[in-house]
Design a protein around this motif. Structure first.
Motif, mmCIF file in Angstrom:
data_model
loop_
_atom_site.group_PDB
_atom_site.id
_atom_site.type_symbol
_atom_site.label_atom_id
_atom_site.label_comp_id
_atom_site.label_asym_id
_atom_site.label_seq_id
_atom_site.Cartn_x
_atom_site.Cartn_y
_atom_site.Cartn_z
ATOM 1 N N VAL A 68 0.842 -1.205 0.000
ATOM 2 C CA VAL A 68 0.000 0.000 0.000
ATOM 3 C C VAL A 68 0.872 1.249 0.000
ATOM 4 N N SER A 69 1.887 1.268 0.856
ATOM 5 C CA SER A 69 2.726 2.465 0.926
ATOM 6 C C SER A 69 3.547 2.662 -0.342
ATOM 7 N N GLY A 70 3.926 1.573 -0.996
ATOM 8 C CA GLY A 70 4.719 1.690 -2.215
ATOM 9 C C GLY A 70 3.914 1.672 -3.493
ATOM 10 N N ASN A 71 2.582 1.698 -3.362
ATOM 11 C CA ASN A 71 1.686 1.705 -4.523
ATOM 12 C C ASN A 71 1.953 0.490 -5.432
ATOM 13 N N ARG A 72 2.070 -0.692 -4.803
ATOM 14 C CA ARG A 72 2.304 -1.933 -5.536
ATOM 15 C C ARG A 72 1.250 -2.986 -5.178
ATOM 16 N N VAL A 73 0.020 -2.539 -5.009
ATOM 17 C CA VAL A 73 -1.069 -3.440 -4.630
ATOM 18 C C VAL A 73 -1.494 -4.251 -5.846
ATOM 19 N N GLY A 74 -1.589 -5.574 -5.656
ATOM 20 C CA GLY A 74 -2.033 -6.452 -6.741
ATOM 21 C C GLY A 74 -3.527 -6.350 -6.982
ATOM 22 N N HIS A 75 -3.959 -6.919 -8.087
ATOM 23 C CA HIS A 75 -5.377 -6.830 -8.426
ATOM 24 C C HIS A 75 -6.182 -7.992 -7.861
ATOM 25 N N ALA A 76 -5.530 -9.078 -7.395
ATOM 26 C CA ALA A 76 -6.255 -10.230 -6.853
ATOM 27 C C ALA A 76 -5.377 -10.917 -5.810
ATOM 28 N N TYR A 77 -5.996 -11.229 -4.666
ATOM 29 C CA TYR A 77 -5.314 -11.917 -3.579
ATOM 30 C C TYR A 77 -6.117 -13.151 -3.181
ATOM 31 N N LEU A 78 -5.397 -14.183 -2.753
ATOM 32 C CA LEU A 78 -6.021 -15.394 -2.234
ATOM 33 C C LEU A 78 -5.474 -15.631 -0.835
ATOM 34 N N PHE A 79 -6.358 -15.503 0.176
ATOM 35 C CA PHE A 79 -5.985 -15.700 1.570
ATOM 36 C C PHE A 79 -6.428 -17.100 1.992
ATOM 37 N N CYS A 80 -5.460 -17.948 2.368
ATOM 38 C CA CYS A 80 -5.755 -19.334 2.755
ATOM 39 C C CYS A 80 -5.319 -19.562 4.195
ATOM 40 N N GLY A 81 -6.059 -20.375 4.908
ATOM 41 C CA GLY A 81 -5.677 -20.699 6.270
ATOM 42 C C GLY A 81 -6.852 -21.171 7.097
ATOM 43 N N PRO A 82 -6.599 -21.638 8.333
ATOM 44 C CA PRO A 82 -7.684 -22.101 9.204
ATOM 45 C C PRO A 82 -8.627 -20.966 9.558
ATOM 46 N N ARG A 83 -9.742 -21.344 10.133
ATOM 47 C CA ARG A 83 -10.734 -20.337 10.500
ATOM 48 C C ARG A 83 -10.262 -19.566 11.729
ATOM 49 N N GLY A 84 -10.653 -18.300 11.759
ATOM 50 C CA GLY A 84 -10.380 -17.478 12.923
ATOM 51 C C GLY A 84 -8.958 -17.009 13.083
ATOM 52 N N VAL A 85 -8.169 -16.957 11.996
ATOM 53 C CA VAL A 85 -6.770 -16.542 12.115
ATOM 54 C C VAL A 85 -6.519 -15.168 11.490
ATOM 55 N N GLY A 86 -7.569 -14.505 10.933
ATOM 56 C CA GLY A 86 -7.400 -13.132 10.462
ATOM 57 C C GLY A 86 -7.509 -12.924 8.965
ATOM 58 N N LYS A 87 -8.071 -13.860 8.224
ATOM 59 C CA LYS A 87 -8.141 -13.692 6.765
ATOM 60 C C LYS A 87 -9.082 -12.540 6.393
ATOM 61 N N THR A 88 -10.310 -12.597 6.873
ATOM 62 C CA THR A 88 -11.268 -11.532 6.556
ATOM 63 C C THR A 88 -10.854 -10.209 7.195
ATOM 64 N N THR A 89 -10.267 -10.292 8.392
ATOM 65 C CA THR A 89 -9.816 -9.067 9.069
ATOM 66 C C THR A 89 -8.764 -8.344 8.244
ATOM 67 N N LEU A 90 -7.765 -9.064 7.736
ATOM 68 C CA LEU A 90 -6.734 -8.415 6.916
ATOM 69 C C LEU A 90 -7.298 -7.930 5.595
ATOM 70 N N ALA A 91 -8.293 -8.625 5.060
ATOM 71 C CA ALA A 91 -8.926 -8.136 3.828
ATOM 72 C C ALA A 91 -9.612 -6.787 4.080
ATOM 73 N N ARG A 92 -10.270 -6.673 5.229
ATOM 74 C CA ARG A 92 -10.914 -5.390 5.550
ATOM 75 C C ARG A 92 -9.874 -4.301 5.830
ATOM 76 N N ILE A 93 -8.806 -4.659 6.525
ATOM 77 C CA ILE A 93 -7.772 -3.647 6.792
ATOM 78 C C ILE A 93 -7.140 -3.176 5.494
ATOM 79 N N LEU A 94 -6.945 -4.093 4.540
ATOM 80 C CA LEU A 94 -6.424 -3.692 3.228
ATOM 81 C C LEU A 94 -7.376 -2.722 2.544
ATOM 82 N N ALA A 95 -8.679 -3.022 2.600
ATOM 83 C CA ALA A 95 -9.657 -2.101 2.006
ATOM 84 C C ALA A 95 -9.666 -0.763 2.726
ATOM 85 N N MET A 96 -9.523 -0.779 4.059
ATOM 86 C CA MET A 96 -9.467 0.466 4.814
ATOM 87 C C MET A 96 -8.233 1.278 4.425
ATOM 88 N N ALA A 97 -7.081 0.614 4.295
ATOM 89 C CA ALA A 97 -5.853 1.331 3.964
ATOM 90 C C ALA A 97 -5.927 1.964 2.579
#
Length: 560
Positions: free
Chosen positions: A32-61
């Protein structure tokens, strides 16, 4: 106002607040700070470890007007508040792929993505949760727009089962930046729970927080939800008793009690122990998983006495260390293997009554004898004589017969060593048959590998010119005995024991007769105990060639 659950109230608002996932949060913040955000991300992992949270923080940033130069959103402006709470936003859309998984839903999403953001400097962010639920047709409908998206449009796919996406739509993986989220450690969850309790002004016992963190199984959201559940019963203090009552976890003292019963071989008391667990309302499957973890802890303490678990108090660690001293590492490995096999073979999952399986597992552990070294068993059985003091070797009148390198005869395990007679040369010639018996009885003059073959050989005939005719049961035994490296030395030993200058040994063709040498070489075949034994030895060695190695290394002797 309605009550806000702890999992929502304390959801991170900045990249730096997300624990354990620094490899993801730092990468996104720098993008975000370097203006190098990709157009598509895939967040994989167990439930409750922050996937949706980081997606929202990325949208907020990306859409925060007060974003810091290092890429962190402020988390307090109106845009950040709406995105963080998951409310409706023109530029940030969250879609539940589990209920919008068809091709028509994907086409609608593709059409909506073609519209520009509400403002020139903003980004449109589409967050698809449970993305593995999309059908193959829906992925195909999104394939083109993921390859060539409109300007300032970003897709974030969150999933707990990335392998399903790989099976259903593998071309999607090459069009996304994939991030694998890790399970959150028990220590990090405990630290977060402690911070939440401090903010709420509630005291909490360390062991209670540790039990909650273990129950969360690597999920921060699960840990906060469990803490919320415990606080519903007692909002003054989080104690071990409250956690045990609400969550049904087994207290540490129960496992310590169990190890005392197993170490003391108190077999009958194990039934009462399981009965008590059931009366207290504990889930036996949950108890089993805790037992495997505690066995692993005992093994770790046994192998590394200085080890100290970071999330365990010193008093509890010392209690487990004392229990570990009651078992050898070999015993703990076998107990852990017994415990693991109960789940690996699926019997615990298939049964509706785990009580019998748990009781049998504990009984097997209590009947487990201590591990004993193989050399100790051999010494107890007399198979390996005690080492003798070093003394200069005595001169020998003839070399020892040497067994062939691939001799199948196997030494006798556990045979007691007999005193070796001193080789005194007879005063006058004796019959070759008697000399042969002396050769067989002379343990020092015969290689141990040849002993079973020589004992099975019978005297067929003794000629007048110093020749002894032998019969060895089995063609293979005759071939080994007649070998060029063995027969000459046996002849030298026979001459020595019979008091002659020369002795010759011949292997008779056909079956042998009686031991006294009165039968001819052409005597009819007969089955004796020695022939049956020799044949059985040959079959055993042929089926288990590794026993030959035990002959040489352990210096044993094989008996029928």
């Amino acid at each position: 106002m309605s009550y806000l659950a702890l999992a929502r109230k304390y959801r991170p608002r900045r990249f730096g607040e997300v624990q354990t996932q620094e490899h993801v949060s730092e990468t996104l913040k720098r993008a975000v700070s370097g203006n190098r955000v990709g157009h598509a991300y895939l967040f994989c992992g167990p439930r409750g470890v922050g996937k949706t949270t980081l997606a929202r923080i990325l949208a907020m940033a990306l859409n925060c007007p007060r974003r810091s130069p290092d890429g962190e959103p402020c988390g307090e402006c109106e845009d950040c508040e709406r995105i963080w709470a998951g409310h409706t936003s023109l530029d940030v859309v969250e879609i539940d792929a589990a209920s919008n998984r068809g091709v028509d839903d994907a086409r609608e999403l593709r059409e909506r993505a073609m519209y520009a953001p509400s403002e020139e400097e903003r980004y449109k962010v589409y967050i698809l949760d449970e993305a593995h639920m999309l059908t193959r047709e829906a992925w195909n409908a999104l394939l083109k727009i993921l390859e060539e998206p409109p300007p300032r449009v970003i897709f974030v796919f969150a999933t707990t089962e990335a392998r399903k996406i790989q099976q259903t739509a593998s071309p999607i993986l090459s069009r996304c930046q994939r991030f694998d989220f890790r399970r959150i450690g028990t220590g990090d969850i405990m630290s977060r729970l402690r911070g939440v309790l401090d903010n709420e002004g509630i005291a909490g016992d360390r062991e209670a927080l540790r039990a909650i963190a273990r129950k969360a199984n690597g999920g921060m959201r699960d840990g906060l939800s469990l803490l919320d559940q415990v606080l519903a019963l007692s909002d003054e203090e989080v104690s071990v008793d409250t956690v045990v009552r609400v969550l049904g976890v087994v207290a540490e003292e129960r496992y310590l009690e169990l190890f005392d019963l197993v170490a003391g071989h108190r077999h009958g008391a194990l039934f009462d122990f399981v009965e008590t667990l059931i009366d207290e309302g504990h889930d036996l499957v949950e108890f089993y998983h805790g037992l495997a973890e505690k066995l692993r802890l005992l093994l770790r303490l046994s192998l590394d006495p200085g080890f100290t678990p970071g999330s365990m108090t010193g008093e509890m660690r010392d209690a487990y260390a004392r229990r570990a001293e009651a078992f050898s590492p070999g015993d703990l490995v076998r107990m852990l293997a017994m415990s693991s096999s109960l789940e690996s073979d699926g019997s615990l999952r298939r049964t509706g009554r785990p009580r019998v399986l748990i009781e049998m597992l504990l009984l097997r552990m209590s009947y487990l004898d201590r591990t004993v070294e193989l050399e100790e068993i051999i010494r107890a059985l007399g198979g390996a004589p005690a080492p003798e003091p070093a003394s200069p070797p005595e001169p020998r009148s003839s070399p020892d017969p040497v067994a062939p390198p691939n001799s199948p005869a196997v030494p006798q395990a556990g045979a007691s060593p007999s005193p070796e007679p001193s080789p005194t040369e007879p005063s006058g010639p004796i019959p070759l048959a008697d000399g042969w018996k002396a050769v067989v009885a002379d343990g020092r003059r015969i290689a141990r590998g040849l002993s079973p073959i020589l004992h099975a050989a019978t005297v067929v005939e003794e000629t007048g010119d110093g020749e002894l005719v032998l019969h060895v049961p089995g063609a293979l035994g005759s071939e080994w005995l007649a070998g060029s490296d063995v027969l000459p030395r046996l002849e030298e030993a026979l001459a020595l024991h019979s008091g002659r200058e020369y002795a010759k040994i011949s292997i008779a063709a056909g079956d042998g007769g009686a031991d006294d040498g009165s039968a001819a070489a052409t005597a009819p075949a007969r089955v004796s105990q020695e022939t049956v034994r020799a044949t059985r030895l040959e079959e055993l060695v042929r089926k288990a060639p590794f026993l030959e190695r035990a002959v040489a290394e352990l210096d044993l002797e094989f008996v029928d």
